[in-house]
Scaffold this motif. Structure first.
Motif, short mmCIF file in Angstrom:
data_model
loop_
_atom_site.label_atom_id
_atom_site.label_comp_id
_atom_site.label_asym_id
_atom_site.label_seq_id
_atom_site.Cartn_x
_atom_site.Cartn_y
_atom_site.Cartn_z
N ARG A 51 50.53 45.96 26.13
CA ARG A 51 49.58 45.12 25.41
C ARG A 51 50.28 44.38 24.29
N CYS A 52 49.89 43.12 24.08
CA CYS A 52 50.42 42.36 22.94
C CYS A 52 49.57 41.10 22.78
N SER A 66 46.78 42.22 28.07
CA SER A 66 47.32 43.49 28.58
C SER A 66 47.61 43.36 30.07
N SER A 99 55.63 43.62 33.63
CA SER A 99 54.73 43.84 32.49
C SER A 99 55.33 43.27 31.21
N VAL A 125 53.89 40.11 28.87
CA VAL A 125 53.49 40.17 27.44
C VAL A 125 54.40 39.31 26.57
#
Ligand code: FDA
Length: 393
Positions: free
Chosen positions: A218-219, A223, A239, A243
């Motif tokens: 997450r950022c 997510s 991933s 992000v």
């Protein structure tokens, strides 16, 4: 054959967007010149998707694209859809498959996509000139381009020279230079879909190079549940690339290393059934053993699982479910799959990609401030924006 120095439409950049714009304009009967400084058209298509080209995504919703104007991409994406591109792929009998998360790839080679686009250009009567340096652009009345092989003129100019990612492959900031020349505003650019680097604060990370696992990262309000890969310099894998497009300096990334796992419940249960096992063995049930060992060591949680106190277990759970990371930076444009930011969409018509203040000038593809997620979205933006401009130029 008309005058080889006069065209209705000149397109700069024979990448994904430029090729598609050429096809659309050529099919409308426009005389089209497609120019590139590289010898081979579509170089990024050839290397994309590990050589199989993730050419679109079935689930190409506008919310998969970032831009200062999140609604900008909507119109072009609706007018030339992923289904439209898939129909073209099928017309050329290119065998494809869906890999994961709606991502469509060639079964054979990405070169098939380039061959398809070139065949369509030829059928549409497009003049392709590669290995051409453009040394000057002016607009006394029509657009006038100076090239290595002399001057050419066109009523419309479509700029499709891409962004700054992978300069080694011929990427240049040419689109931004042209924008500045015509007073078109630019949103500051940044490397996007790019691996993170870390300083010495995470020494254990380097020893994990090569380890990969599914995480939830997450950022900046986004997510992604996809794979993460430890590298010698930091973190990569889908991933992390995803992000990275949302990350800004000084922000933390939150990583759940055990997505979908209720670790408190799992640990309670394992205390009953596997009290003599070590923590690393329990963690190894759902993550690579090397990572399980590193976490066990870092948390000082050696010895039988049944003997670990609740404070230690809570610390392990927090470490695994909310690992907070502060990257020192990214690998930059040299490794970025795309460029974030670019030509400010405020200056463009969302229907045609035309610069509203400069009749006949268009910007398309990666050069524009529209950046897709990983997974075929960026090519779809190239096809859709290219089509929109080609239908109007
Ligand atoms: P693109 O960069 O494709 O084309 C620009 C063209 O302009 C090039 O041919 C270049 O030579 C030319 N040019 C540049 N400067 C010039 C100048 N000064 N004069 C003349 N010509 C000039 N996306 C996706 O959806 N699925 C995928 O599988 C992948 N995979 C992937 C792998 C890797 C390693 C990278 C780097 C990128 C991807 N991408 C991707 C992203 C995708 O490649 C990208 O979004 C599109 O190629 C953008 O298309 P454009 O036509 O805008 O630029």
């Amino acid at each position: 054959m008309g005058d080889p120095r006069r065209f209705d439409v000149a397109i700069l950049g024979a990448g994904a967007a430029g090729l598609m714009a050429a096809i659309a304009a050529g099919r409308r009967g426009r005389s089209v010149l497609l120019l590139d400084h590289a010898e081979e058209p579509g170089a990024k298509i050839v290397i994309s998707g590990g050589g199989r080209c993730n050419f679109t995504n079935r689930d190409c919703k506008p919310d998969r694209f970032q831009s200062q104007n999140p609604h900008f991409a909507r119109s072009a994406l609706a007018r030339y859809t992923s289904a439209d591109f898939l129909a073209l792929v099928e017309k050329h009998k290119i065998v494809w498959h869906e890999k994961t998360l709606g991502q469509l790839f060639c079964d054979g080679s990405a070169r098939q996509i380039v061959a398809m686009l070139l065949a369509e250009c030829e059928a549409a009567g497009v003049t392709l000139r590669t290995g051409q340096r453009i040394t000057d652009i002016s607009r006394p009345d029509r657009f006038r381009l100076m090239t290595d092989e002399g001057a050419v003129e066109a009523d419309s100019l479509i700029v499709a020279t891409g962004g700054l990612s992978i300069p080694k492959m011929g990427a240049t900031g040419f689109a931004y230079d042209i924008a500045r020349r015509f007073d078109v505003p630019i949103v500051p650019t940044m490397p996007a879909l790019v691996p993170f680097t870390f300083g010495d604060e995470q020494p254990a990370m380097r020893t994990l190079a090569g380890v990969s696992l599914e995480v939830m990262a997450r950022c900046g309000g986004a997510s992604f549940r996809e794979a993460m890969l430890f590298t010698h310099r930091g973190l990569s894998g889908p991933s992390m690339l995803q992000v990275s497009s949302y990350w800004r300096e000084d922000q933390q990334i939150h990583v759940d290393l055990a997505p979908g796992q209720d670790l408190a419940a799992l640990f309670r249960q394992r205390r009953q059934t596997r009290g003599k096992a070590e923590l690393q063995t329990i963690l190894g049930e759902f993550m690579p053993l090397r990572l399980a060992q590193a976490v066990t060591l870092e948390q000082g949680a050696s010895g039988p699982f049944g003997g670990l106190n609740q404070v230690t277990l809570n610390a392990v759970i927090e470490r695994l479910k909310d690992w907070r990371l502060s990257p020192t930076g990214t690998e930059g444009y040299a490794k970025a799959e795309v460029t974030g930011g670019g030509i400010d969409t405020k200056a463009l018509s969302s229907k045609t990609m035309a610069v509203t203040a400069v009749p006949g000038l268009f910007f398309i593809g990666e050069a524009v401030d529209v950046t897709g997620w990983l997974g075929g979205y960026n090519f779809q933006w190239a096809w859709s924006s290219g089509w929109a401009a080609g239908m109007a130029a």
